[in-house]
Motif scaffolding. Sequence first.
Motif, PDB file in Angstrom:
ATOM      1  N   UNK A   1      13.195  10.099   7.721  1.00 19.14           N
ATOM      2  CA  UNK A   1      12.020  10.871   8.164  1.00 19.14           C
ATOM      3  C   UNK A   1      11.529  10.341   9.520  1.00 19.14           C
TER       4      UNK A   1
ATOM      5  N   UNK B   1       0.814  -1.213   0.000  1.00 16.07           N
ATOM      6  CA  UNK B   1       0.000   0.000   0.000  1.00 16.07           C
ATOM      7  C   UNK B   1       0.852   1.269   0.000  1.00 16.07           C
ATOM      8  N   UNK B   2       2.104   1.148   0.459  1.00 19.31           N
ATOM      9  CA  UNK B   2       2.954   2.348   0.491  1.00 19.31           C
ATOM     10  C   UNK B   2       3.182   2.905  -0.912  1.00 19.31           C
TER      11      UNK B   2
ATOM     12  N   UNK C   1       0.585   3.498   8.299  1.00 21.20           N
ATOM     13  CA  UNK C   1       0.655   2.224   7.566  1.00 21.20           C
ATOM     14  C   UNK C   1       0.419   2.385   6.070  1.00 21.20           C
ATOM     15  N   UNK C   2      -0.378   3.369   5.676  1.00 21.18           N
ATOM     16  CA  UNK C   2      -0.695   3.514   4.253  1.00 21.18           C
ATOM     17  C   UNK C   2       0.193   4.556   3.564  1.00 21.18           C
ATOM     18  N   UNK C   3       1.142   5.089   4.327  1.00 16.60           N
ATOM     19  CA  UNK C   3       2.013   6.110   3.750  1.00 16.60           C
ATOM     20  C   UNK C   3       3.459   5.663   3.638  1.00 16.60           C
ATOM     21  N   UNK C   4       3.783   4.559   4.269  1.00 17.65           N
ATOM     22  CA  UNK C   4       5.201   4.192   4.319  1.00 17.65           C
ATOM     23  C   UNK C   4       5.342   2.682   4.420  1.00 17.65           C
ATOM     24  N   UNK C   5       6.533   2.242   4.160  1.00 17.16           N
ATOM     25  CA  UNK C   5       6.836   0.816   4.316  1.00 17.16           C
ATOM     26  C   UNK C   5       6.958   0.502   5.806  1.00 17.16           C
TER      27      UNK C   5
ATOM     28  N   UNK D   1       5.011  12.087   0.428  1.00 15.93           N
ATOM     29  CA  UNK D   1       5.809  12.445  -0.745  1.00 15.93           C
ATOM     30  C   UNK D   1       5.936  13.938  -0.989  1.00 15.93           C
ATOM     31  N   UNK D   2       5.374  14.769  -0.086  1.00 11.05           N
ATOM     32  CA  UNK D   2       5.487  16.220  -0.266  1.00 11.05           C
ATOM     33  C   UNK D   2       6.846  16.701   0.242  1.00 11.05           C
TER      34      UNK D   2
ATOM     35  N   UNK E   1       5.774  12.106   4.517  1.00 10.47           N
ATOM     36  CA  UNK E   1       5.697  10.672   4.207  1.00 10.47           C
ATOM     37  C   UNK E   1       4.848  10.424   2.964  1.00 10.47           C
TER      38      UNK E   1
ATOM     39  N   UNK F   1      -3.834   7.848  -1.594  1.00  9.97           N
ATOM     40  CA  UNK F   1      -4.807   7.237  -0.685  1.00  9.97           C
ATOM     41  C   UNK F   1      -4.829   8.000   0.634  1.00  9.97           C
ATOM     42  N   UNK F   2      -6.036   8.305   1.121  1.00  7.78           N
ATOM     43  CA  UNK F   2      -6.186   8.921   2.434  1.00  7.78           C
ATOM     44  C   UNK F   2      -7.036   8.014   3.303  1.00  7.78           C
TER      45      UNK F   2
ATOM     46  N   UNK G   1      15.018   7.716   2.496  1.00  2.00           N
ATOM     47  CA  UNK G   1      14.352   8.978   2.847  1.00  2.00           C
ATOM     48  C   UNK G   1      13.282   8.732   3.930  1.00  2.00           C
TER      49      UNK G   1
ATOM     50  N   UNK H   1       1.201   5.984  -1.769  1.00  2.00           N
ATOM     51  CA  UNK H   1       1.340   7.172  -0.920  1.00  2.00           C
ATOM     52  C   UNK H   1       0.973   8.429  -1.711  1.00  2.00           C
TER      53      UNK H   1
END
Lengths: 311, 273
Positions: B9, A72-73, B117-121, A106-107, A104, A79-80, B5, A76
């Motif tokens: 972070x 799911x990453x 969880x949905x933004x990163x590994x 990507x901004x 995180x 998805x919200x 990165x 990024x």
Amino acid sequence: MSEPAISIQGLVKRYGQTVAVNGASLEISAGRVFGLIGPNGAGKTTTFGVLAGFLRRDAGEVRILGTDPKNIHTLKGKLGVLPQDALLPSTEPVGALLSHYGRLAGLSGAEAQRQAREGLERVGLQTSWSTAAGALSHGMARRVGLVQAMLLASPEVMLLDEPTNGLDPKSAAQVRAFIKQIHADGAGAGRTVVISSHNLTELEELCDSAAILDRGRVVVSGTMSEITSQAEEVRFLLGDAPLLSAIQALPCASAASFDSGKNLLAVRFAKEKFEAEAVIGQVLRVLLDQNVRISGVSKGRKLEERLLELT
Amino acid sequence: MELGREILEFTRTDLARLFRSGKALVLLVLYGLIEAAGGVIFALVAKSPAGQLMSSGLLAIVASGGDKAMQEHLQQIPVPILFAYWFTLFVMPPLVLLMGFDQISGELSTRSVRYLAFRSRRISWALGKALAQVVALFGLSLAANLVVLVFSLATVPGIAFASALGWLLELWLLSLIYGAAYVGLVTLISTLFRTPFLALAAGALALVGLGMAGLLARWIDSIHFVSYALPGSYASGLISPELSVAAGSAAALLGFAVVFLSGAVGVLQVRDL
């Protein structure tokens, strides 16, 4: 045919011996505001958790924008997610936290800060930038949750679990208006929004389609109009029993029934030939001719009734 | 590149969080003060009979398991700096545990990890947190060691600045390698529990277990082989004058760190958050 925004095929999720989701399947087209409905234990939150990548599935195929939630990453920024029962880290200042989430997603650092400030302004929390997340009231924390889910990096798909849970009526109305606006802001048909909620009135107001889950399975899925039979049934709440044969004789009525316990007349019609408004007019004329007292008219059934029928 | 990165972070955010947390700050300052105070005491009493006795005792402890060459090697190190090294190794495991037991289990218990969880590994989350611990621990350890160095230079006659600084940095780097193994272990334990208290209890049991196993392996010849599986067994080897022994010990400790961290990442990959 374009690929659905979300696709679930034969999803199974177990917690030990308990099967929480048992072969659920559904597809959600891009641009829909989709409701996940069901009683407690139906598997809504578990399905939501698998979609959002919190929970690992035991079987089945799940795709969001063509991506397996295990990776799911890679979505990024697209998805919200607003989780239902997750607390924000208590010592973290709200601004720093949202900026962290933005980076995180990507901004760049500056862009993440700018979007975080804008997001807080839109939900009326511009003065909370330096407030520790643990010091926010439940309603304020929920709004910060909405900012991180909906206002950072312009996501294409948003998953909202009980978005108005615990909010006072005024705040809940603001959040609903906010969700409608964010959905409409998306390009083309709008952003895809999936809402899991117990609040059926809210779902009727927000969603254009839905699935009802029960005991881990999808029992019905479709547009809200299809689920509530809005396009093929009209209902009349009456003061007296009508002469049913006169209504059954109407050319627009394919079937009519009267529930004397609830004083409810239900008239079904072929949606390909007739519009609900025309059927209502014809039935009303017959009822007025019979001097039947009429208390209310509705197209289709209430979502709550459908839920009670199906689960 | 993207993974790096993300890890940085998380490290940055976790470091800020760590120093905002009263608990972490108190632990770190307490550790730094005790180490600096111990080093200063050694520096102040270095030339007195009591100081000589303390120095001999310290040498015997640090060189335990080592030979004559090791003893001679250690005698070159200014005693306060040697104390700082020994103290660092001694308190490192419990300190790492107290600082890190809730790093992951805490976020699992409040489910705040679900915002990530949905933004990163998941791997970058675990490694970023572990790296934040390493940076915090060793930043403060370096600061405490430098205080000891300043007092040693000021109070113990005959210590050359360049030599003392060289020893201090070398021993500090070695303690970093030793501590990395325990950061890995505590990170792994923290991923296994959703309740921080259980993670703390399991971590304490693990440390006591490792300590007991180390003692038994030293006393009972037939189970001596067990010591190869214990990070603590490689502590004295790190400061061996023989390069092969020192390098082997460092490699073993880094191997423990890699194995434990891989385990933590593996657990996180399959578990529900």
